[in-house]
Every structure is written in C-alpha cells, then in structure tokens.
Design a protein around this motif. Structure first.
Motif, PDB file in Angstrom:
ATOM      1  N   GLU A 124      39.950  31.449  33.150  1.00 28.85           N
ATOM      2  CA  GLU A 124      38.741  31.177  32.372  1.00 28.85           C
ATOM      3  C   GLU A 124      37.714  30.420  33.211  1.00 28.85           C
ATOM      4  OE1 GLU A 124      36.587  31.927  29.366  1.00 28.85           O
ATOM      5  OE2 GLU A 124      38.679  32.033  28.725  1.00 28.85           O
ATOM      6  N   ARG A 125      38.164  29.430  33.967  1.00 31.21           N
ATOM      7  CA  ARG A 125      37.235  28.642  34.771  1.00 31.21           C
ATOM      8  C   ARG A 125      36.713  29.446  35.956  1.00 31.21           C
ATOM      9  NH1 ARG A 125      40.038  22.797  35.447  1.00 31.21           N
ATOM     10  NH2 ARG A 125      37.927  22.048  35.822  1.00 31.21           N
ATOM     11  N   PHE A 126      37.546  30.305  36.520  1.00 29.69           N
ATOM     12  CA  PHE A 126      37.053  31.167  37.597  1.00 29.69           C
ATOM     13  C   PHE A 126      35.985  32.116  37.065  1.00 29.69           C
ATOM     14  CE2 PHE A 126      37.253  35.201  39.955  1.00 29.69           C
ATOM     15  CZ  PHE A 126      36.869  34.745  41.204  1.00 29.69           C
ATOM     16  N   ARG A 127      36.211  32.672  35.891  1.00 29.81           N
ATOM     17  CA  ARG A 127      35.230  33.566  35.280  1.00 29.81           C
ATOM     18  C   ARG A 127      33.889  32.859  35.102  1.00 29.81           C
ATOM     19  NH1 ARG A 127      32.251  34.801  31.301  1.00 29.81           N
ATOM     20  NH2 ARG A 127      32.558  32.685  30.558  1.00 29.81           N
ATOM     21  N   GLU A 128      33.940  31.626  34.618  1.00 26.02           N
ATOM     22  CA  GLU A 128      32.713  30.871  34.401  1.00 26.02           C
ATOM     23  C   GLU A 128      32.049  30.502  35.727  1.00 26.02           C
ATOM     24  OE1 GLU A 128      29.582  28.717  32.832  1.00 26.02           O
ATOM     25  OE2 GLU A 128      30.929  30.170  31.890  1.00 26.02           O
ATOM     26  N   ALA A 129      32.852  30.102  36.707  1.00 27.40           N
ATOM     27  CA  ALA A 129      32.293  29.686  37.994  1.00 27.40           C
ATOM     28  C   ALA A 129      31.624  30.847  38.717  1.00 27.40           C
ATOM     29  CB  ALA A 129      33.393  29.088  38.867  1.00 27.40           C
ATOM     30  N   ILE A 130      32.268  32.011  38.734  1.00 24.59           N
ATOM     31  CA  ILE A 130      31.696  33.140  39.457  1.00 24.59           C
ATOM     32  C   ILE A 130      30.424  33.622  38.769  1.00 24.59           C
ATOM     33  CG2 ILE A 130      32.805  35.140  38.381  1.00 24.59           C
ATOM     34  CD1 ILE A 130      32.661  34.458  42.141  1.00 24.59           C
ATOM     35  N   ALA A 131      30.330  33.438  37.450  1.00 25.94           N
ATOM     36  CA  ALA A 131      29.106  33.793  36.738  1.00 25.94           C
ATOM     37  C   ALA A 131      27.959  32.875  37.147  1.00 25.94           C
ATOM     38  CB  ALA A 131      29.331  33.718  35.233  1.00 25.94           C
ATOM     39  N   ARG A 132      28.272  31.608  37.424  1.00 23.30           N
ATOM     40  CA  ARG A 132      27.227  30.680  37.866  1.00 23.30           C
ATOM     41  C   ARG A 132      26.820  30.961  39.307  1.00 23.30           C
ATOM     42  NH1 ARG A 132      28.765  24.678  35.444  1.00 23.30           N
ATOM     43  NH2 ARG A 132      29.372  25.350  33.337  1.00 23.30           N
ATOM     44  N   VAL A 133      27.788  31.382  40.117  1.00 23.71           N
ATOM     45  CA  VAL A 133      27.500  31.670  41.522  1.00 23.71           C
ATOM     46  C   VAL A 133      26.693  32.955  41.661  1.00 23.71           C
ATOM     47  CG1 VAL A 133      28.563  32.280  43.728  1.00 23.71           C
ATOM     48  CG2 VAL A 133      29.498  30.409  42.365  1.00 23.71           C
ATOM     49  N   ARG A 182      44.392  35.455  45.611  1.00 26.28           N
ATOM     50  CA  ARG A 182      43.381  36.081  46.466  1.00 26.28           C
ATOM     51  C   ARG A 182      43.211  37.547  46.099  1.00 26.28           C
ATOM     52  NH1 ARG A 182      44.031  36.767  52.239  1.00 26.28           N
ATOM     53  NH2 ARG A 182      42.304  38.175  51.792  1.00 26.28           N
ATOM     54  N   VAL A 183      44.321  38.231  45.823  1.00 25.61           N
ATOM     55  CA  VAL A 183      44.250  39.635  45.403  1.00 25.61           C
ATOM     56  C   VAL A 183      43.472  39.747  44.096  1.00 25.61           C
ATOM     57  CG1 VAL A 183      45.593  41.630  44.631  1.00 25.61           C
ATOM     58  CG2 VAL A 183      46.384  40.270  46.572  1.00 25.61           C
ATOM     59  N   VAL A 184      43.801  38.869  43.145  1.00 25.10           N
ATOM     60  CA  VAL A 184      43.135  38.903  41.844  1.00 25.10           C
ATOM     61  C   VAL A 184      41.642  38.636  41.992  1.00 25.10           C
ATOM     62  CG1 VAL A 184      42.979  37.785  39.597  1.00 25.10           C
ATOM     63  CG2 VAL A 184      45.214  38.257  40.596  1.00 25.10           C
ATOM     64  N   PHE A 185      41.288  37.585  42.737  1.00 24.55           N
ATOM     65  CA  PHE A 185      39.880  37.243  42.891  1.00 24.55           C
ATOM     66  C   PHE A 185      39.126  38.330  43.661  1.00 24.55           C
ATOM     67  CE2 PHE A 185      40.978  32.429  42.628  1.00 24.55           C
ATOM     68  CZ  PHE A 185      41.176  32.567  41.260  1.00 24.55           C
ATOM     69  N   HIS A 186      39.794  38.963  44.629  1.00 23.98           N
ATOM     70  CA  HIS A 186      39.187  40.082  45.360  1.00 23.98           C
ATOM     71  C   HIS A 186      38.811  41.199  44.392  1.00 23.98           C
ATOM     72  CE1 HIS A 186      38.958  43.017  48.832  1.00 23.98           C
ATOM     73  NE2 HIS A 186      39.154  43.844  47.815  1.00 23.98           N
ATOM     74  N   GLU A 187      39.770  41.605  43.565  1.00 30.19           N
ATOM     75  CA  GLU A 187      39.517  42.711  42.650  1.00 30.19           C
ATOM     76  C   GLU A 187      38.539  42.311  41.549  1.00 30.19           C
ATOM     77  OE1 GLU A 187      40.339  45.529  43.434  1.00 30.19           O
ATOM     78  OE2 GLU A 187      41.953  45.229  44.879  1.00 30.19           O
ATOM     79  N   TYR A 188      38.616  41.067  41.114  1.00 28.72           N
ATOM     80  CA  TYR A 188      37.673  40.586  40.110  1.00 28.72           C
ATOM     81  C   TYR A 188      36.247  40.646  40.655  1.00 28.72           C
ATOM     82  CZ  TYR A 188      35.582  37.589  36.574  1.00 28.72           C
ATOM     83  OH  TYR A 188      34.792  37.101  35.572  1.00 28.72           O
ATOM     84  N   THR A 189      36.088  40.310  41.943  1.00 33.14           N
ATOM     85  CA  THR A 189      34.764  40.378  42.559  1.00 33.14           C
ATOM     86  C   THR A 189      34.241  41.803  42.552  1.00 33.14           C
ATOM     87  OG1 THR A 189      35.300  38.485  43.969  1.00 33.14           O
ATOM     88  CG2 THR A 189      33.435  39.846  44.635  1.00 33.14           C
ATOM     89  N   HIS A 190      35.120  42.792  42.765  1.00 26.82           N
ATOM     90  CA  HIS A 190      34.687  44.187  42.670  1.00 26.82           C
ATOM     91  C   HIS A 190      34.100  44.473  41.286  1.00 26.82           C
ATOM     92  CE1 HIS A 190      35.771  45.730  46.509  1.00 26.82           C
ATOM     93  NE2 HIS A 190      37.073  45.593  46.369  1.00 26.82           N
ATOM     94  N   ALA A 212      34.105  41.127  48.533  1.00 23.15           N
ATOM     95  CA  ALA A 212      35.315  40.856  47.752  1.00 23.15           C
ATOM     96  C   ALA A 212      36.252  39.923  48.513  1.00 23.15           C
ATOM     97  CB  ALA A 212      36.019  42.164  47.406  1.00 23.15           C
ATOM     98  N   GLU A 213      36.394  40.127  49.821  1.00 19.18           N
ATOM     99  CA  GLU A 213      37.235  39.240  50.619  1.00 19.18           C
ATOM    100  C   GLU A 213      36.611  37.847  50.734  1.00 19.18           C
ATOM    101  OE1 GLU A 213      40.584  40.133  52.714  1.00 19.18           O
ATOM    102  OE2 GLU A 213      40.222  40.430  50.572  1.00 19.18           O
ATOM    103  N   TYR A 214      35.298  37.783  50.864  1.00 18.99           N
ATOM    104  CA  TYR A 214      34.605  36.497  50.984  1.00 18.99           C
ATOM    105  C   TYR A 214      34.852  35.640  49.741  1.00 18.99           C
ATOM    106  CZ  TYR A 214      30.720  33.239  51.856  1.00 18.99           C
ATOM    107  OH  TYR A 214      29.959  32.116  52.070  1.00 18.99           O
ATOM    108  N   TYR A 215      34.710  36.235  48.558  1.00 21.46           N
ATOM    109  CA  TYR A 215      34.887  35.479  47.319  1.00 21.46           C
ATOM    110  C   TYR A 215      36.350  35.339  46.912  1.00 21.46           C
ATOM    111  CZ  TYR A 215      29.871  35.339  46.510  1.00 21.46           C
ATOM    112  OH  TYR A 215      28.526  35.084  46.629  1.00 21.46           O
ATOM    113  N   SER A 216      37.249  36.073  47.582  1.00 23.95           N
ATOM    114  CA  SER A 216      38.669  35.973  47.231  1.00 23.95           C
ATOM    115  C   SER A 216      39.242  34.602  47.553  1.00 23.95           C
ATOM    116  CB  SER A 216      39.472  37.052  47.965  1.00 23.95           C
ATOM    117  OG  SER A 216      39.608  36.746  49.347  1.00 23.95           O
ATOM    118  N   THR A 217      38.575  33.837  48.417  1.00 22.93           N
ATOM    119  CA  THR A 217      39.062  32.501  48.790  1.00 22.93           C
ATOM    120  C   THR A 217      38.493  31.413  47.883  1.00 22.93           C
ATOM    121  OG1 THR A 217      37.245  32.147  50.366  1.00 22.93           O
ATOM    122  CG2 THR A 217      39.231  33.243  51.191  1.00 22.93           C
ATOM    123  N   PHE A 218      37.916  31.818  46.776  1.00 21.88           N
ATOM    124  CA  PHE A 218      37.283  30.883  45.843  1.00 21.88           C
ATOM    125  C   PHE A 218      38.255  29.780  45.417  1.00 21.88           C
ATOM    126  CE2 PHE A 218      36.219  29.385  41.646  1.00 21.88           C
ATOM    127  CZ  PHE A 218      34.848  29.230  41.676  1.00 21.88           C
TER     128      PHE A 218
END
Length: 571
Positions: free
Chosen positions: A48-57, A119-127, A146-152
């Motif tokens: 949930e917090r990753f979803r909110e953070a990436i929306a702000r970014v 990292r896999v999840v965040f990579h695919e979420y970025t897609h 996707a790889e850049y944001y996967s290290t979020f």
C-alpha cells in the motif's frame, strides 16, 4: 496503479484446508495470509505504501490499474516452487514473477530472498505504472526504468524514499562483458532475439538500467532530455531517430563505460510533503475454500489441469465459498465448459464479497461475448447485479465498466465502454469495444475517429493491424447501410447454428464453408489451444471443442496445412 492485491503467505506445508488463514483488506489490497494477522498486515502495508509513494514520484501515473492484481507470497522456495513457471516440466529458478491478463494481474514471490523478490515485484509494478503514463516506449527504456525503480525503498517512516540504488549484479556483468553498440540497444524490440536470449538478454537488461541510471542520476542530470525523448517516441518517432533528435552526437556508450566503473553510484532521494501513513485495514477469517481457490487461480497459466483440480476441490469444501465458485466458473467459462453458468449463478447469489462478484461478472460477460453457451436473461441480469456490487466497492476499476458493456442494453453499453476507455487510456481493447458498439448504432464517424489514433506508429504492429481490420469492417458496414446489396437468389453453404459473433457484439458477415470430407477424414471445429513441438520433429495440436481438449499429432510440421481467410496473415 494497483487496484486489488491478493497476497497469500504460505508459511507451513499443511494443506490450505487444515491451516488458519486471515483476510486483510486495505483500500487497494486484499491480502490472504497464513502467517497471522501481524505479518499479513505488514505485507499489505508495504504494498500500500509503495503504491502511494510511486504515485507521488510519478504524478502522471496516478490512475488505478483497470483490473485487480493478485499477489501470492510464500515463505520459502520450497513452498513457492509448485506455483513457479516451468520449463521442460521443471520449476524455473525465480524469486518472483508477474503475469498479466486482460481480466487480472498476478504477482507471486518467495520471502526466502525478500529483497530480490520485491525487486521483481517493483519492476513489474513499474511496467504497469509506465504503461498508464506513456505508451510506445522503446524496449530499452521500458526495461531500464523498471529496473531503476525496482530498487525503491521507503525511508524515514514514510516521509521520504530513495530509488536508483546500485544493482551489483548488473555492474558486475557490465564490467566483464562487451557493451552493446548504441544503435543495437536502441533498436531492440520485444520480439528481437536479443530480448529473449539468455545471457545477451541479461546484458540488455543491465545496460538498459545503467543508461537510464546515468541519464537520471548522473552528473549533470539529463532527466529533462530523457523526458523529451519519451515524448518524441510516444509521438511515433523511431527510437534511434528520437535519440539523435534529442541527444545529438552525445557519446553515450563511451560515457557509460566509465560510469559503470565508478566506485560509487548516486541514487535519487525524494522528500514528501506529507508522511505516507499506514493504510487502514480490516481483518477477517479466510475459509479453506477461499485459500485453495486463490492457489488454484495462480496455476491457470502454468498448469491448467492442476488449476482446475484445485478449483474444483475448493468449490467442494465446506463451508461453501462464493469466491471458489466464481473463480471455477470463470475458468470454465474461458474453456467453454457446460457447467460454467451454473457455477457463476451460484456464486452470484452471495453478494457479500465484491471480489467473488467480479469473477462472476467476468465469467458471465465472457459467455455473453459470442460463446455458444450464451447466458439467458437470468445470467445477464446476474452479471449486471454483480457489477453493481463491484462498482460500489471499487469505483475506480475500469474493467468492471468494460464488462458491463457486454451485458448492458446497447445505449448503456456504449456509455460503459466510453467510461472504461476514459479511465484506462492505455487499454486499446477498450477503444475497439467502444468503436464497435458505436458502429452497431450507426455512429460510423465517431467509431472511425476512435480508431484513427491506434493506426499511428506509436502503437505496436499487432494493435495497428487489429485497428486497421476493424476500421475496414466499419467502413464496409457504413457502405452497406448506404447501398444495401441486392438479395441473393441462392443461399451459400454454412455451418449450422446462429451467426458467428465478433466480440459478442454484433453478427458477422462471414460463415464457415468447408470442402467435402474425403475417405478416412473426419472434421472437428474448435479453438486452437496449444501447439507442442517434440525434439523428434513431431507436432501436436491441442484443440478445444465442446468444453474438452483433444490432441492431434503429425510426425512433422510439413504434414499440417494451415489455411487463413484473412488477408493480413502470411507465412
């Protein structure tokens, strides 16, 4: 953005029926957990917090995902392995994976290597995020971002975040391999051999990440030029031409060689005006039937037979579960199973779980979309009622509105399709749907205007071809209405049954006309499900007909004749 996530924490090897599970619901996630309420809440909060953070970014990507997303989290590789993708019937060694369909998304991961799995999840979420924010990105940029944001990583208790951290495995690879020439990197497409060949694919991913990292986090930062490059490629300019237009004679590869040999790499830090607070969560008990159904759905694209076995077992467990019946009915509808409508109507009767109602409506809409097992008036009304429950619980779920277009009256169907298209502009299938519905109502000019943007180079070849085919059909329909053909004096041969349906929306003007059978021949009409190629050269076709799979094997591919009646298919 993700709309719904189902997480399953498998922390023991007991069967789902014997284990105690909890269900935690947050505004954007539904989490099924076996690890107790505390751990399950923590996992839901992290997503949930990753979803909110990436929306702000990435403000351009604030829109919700058009479909629910299911995340299945296992404690270790041993419990994860039965649900991992397979090659030659053996699980592929992965820490996690993502699969997306037009109806839902699925993410599965093991907690044994939590950081690499996330990292896999965040990579695919970025897609998912990037697809909603910018279409037509070159493959190198899509994977590099996707790889850049996967290290979020969230920092300071939700007050900040950092991304673009160094990925050591990529740096090690780039320091021991020859870098790809710039033109080759920029020209890679998803069907290119380089994108799909083992070791060279790894170099492609690593170099794409490093180039994005250098442009966004290097000194001086070239992030503004990169944003301009995104706009130029989205307008249809080829990747290499766009690079020269934006970056000129910039020696990217020479600088990149030095960049990946640096002792330190700088990430990108964000500070938020407001702290990202933990989302509210509601916990309830999850039945063994629900858990078994979720695990069965995870296997749909990995082992369909095992998936159906699990789903049938889930539906037979007591107490009965609307979620199990809806998921089994959805899968059976996809396979044109004769029992699909009965299962879906049984699930529709229990309106307490919006997720069960979603799969119920998706299954009934699939049956309504040209299936020989079209639901009767009771099934159509059940689908509409189910979608009402879904829209009340998750009003930002675009696919619910698209599904309504298949079961609503014609005028309401157009409005539903238009709403889905507006909510998810990155989904061309919603454009096709609305264009076809408007054509059915005689709104030909509007239908053509909807399709025209899909004919531009900023969309993939497949999308352009489908738009072109539908455009031709609409033009032909308009001409036929203006100048109806003279009545035929003879009736051409045709297959028995009702007229064929295109996407379940209108009668087609085509029919099946086969040659006479010869001695020793038989005929089966169905849907090609899979082609299997053996090392011996033998080829097996799996054809689904009357709700069952049948297999036909030839000793070599040359013994099979493939015939098309479409002028846009060759080979």
């Amino acid at each position: 953005m993700l709309t719904t996530v189902l997480g399953v924490l498998s922390l023991a090897f007991a069967s789902p029926a014997a284990a105690e599970w909890v269900r935690v619901e947050t505004p954007h996630f539904v989490v099924f957990g076996q690890a107790g309420e505390k751990t399950t809440r923590e996992m839901a909060a992290e997503f949930e917090r990753f979803r909110e953070a990436i929306a702000r970014v990435m403000p351009a990507a604030k829109g919700a995902s058009p479909v629910p997303t299911m995340v299945v989290v296992f404690r270790d590789q041993r419990s994860f392995a039965p649900f991992a993708p397979r090659f030659n019937d053996r699980p592929i060694k992965l820490d996690g994976y993502f699969q997306g369909t037009e109806t839902d998304n699925t993410i599965a991961l093991s907690l044994e290597k939590r950081e690499s799995a996330l990292r896999v999840v965040f990579h695919e979420y970025t897609h998912l995020v990037v697809a909603g924010a910018a279409r037509g990105l070159p493959a190198w940029l899509n994977e590099g971002l996707a790889e850049y944001y996967s290290t979020f990583q969230l920092r300071d208790d939700g007050r900040g975040a950092i991304t673009g951290r160094a990925i050591l495995s990529h740096l090690q690879l780039l320091n021991t391999r020859t870098l790809l020439p710039l033109d080759e990197l920029l020209s890679v497409e998803r069907d290119s051999p380089l994108y799909n060949e083992g070791e060279r694919r790894s170099v492609f991913y690593a170099q794409s990440w490093a180039l994005v990292h250098m442009l966004m986090s290097g000194e001086p930062s070239l992030s503004e030029q990169l944003a301009q490059y995104v706009r130029v490629t989205a307008g249809g300019t080829p990747a290499r031409d766009a690079w020269r237009q934006v970056f000129g004679s910039f020696d990217a590869i020479g600088l990149l060689k030095s960049y990946v040999r640096r002792e330190t790499m700088q990430g990108f830090s964000f500070r938020f005006d407001e702290r990202i607070r933990p989302a509210p969560a509601v916990t309830s008990a999850a039945s063994p039937s629900e858990v078994e159904a979720v695990l069965g759905m995870l296997l749909r694209n990995i082992d369909p037979a095992e998936a159906e076995t699990r789903l049938r077992r889930a539906a037979a467990l007591s107490p009965p579960s609307a979620l199990a019946h809806s998921m089994l009915g959805f899968v059976r509808a996809d396979d044109a199973g004769a029992d699909a409508e009965e299962l879906l109507l049984r699930a529709a009767a229990d309106r307490r779980d919006w997720l069960a109602q979603y799969y119920t409506a998706a299954g009934l809409a699939h049956l309504a979309a040209g299936s020989p097992l079209r639901p009767d008036a009771r099934g159509i009304e059940a689908a509409r009622s189910a979608l009402g429950v879904v829209m009340q619980a998750r009003p930002d779920l675009a696919h619910a509105h698209a599904l309504m277009a298949y079961v609503a009256d014609p005028e309401d169907a157009v409005l539903s399709a238009a709403r889905a298209r507006a909510m998810a502009p990155g989904r061309p299938d919603y454009v096709y749907l609305e264009a076809q519905l408007r054509s059915n109502l005689g709104e030909f000019a509007t239908a053509r205007a909807l399709l025209a943007p899909l004919l531009t180079p900023s969309w993939s070849v497949d999308i352009r071809n489908r738009a072109r085919t539908l455009m031709g059909q609409i033009v032909a329909d308009e001409k036929a209405r203006e100048d109806p053909p003279a009545p035929q004096t003879t009736t051409p041969p045709r297959a028995s049954g009702d007229e064929l349906q295109i996407d379940g929306l209108r009668p087609a003007r085509t029919f099946a006309a086969y040659r006479e059978l010869r001695a020793g021949e038989s005929r089966l009409e169905g849907t090609l499900h899979r082609i299997e190629c053996a090392r011996s050269g033998a080829v097996t076709l799996q054809v689904r007909a009357d709700g069952a799979l049948q297999r036909f094997t030839a000793t070599a591919l040359r013994e099979i004749d493939f015939i098309t009646y479409r002028d846009d298919q060759r080979g």
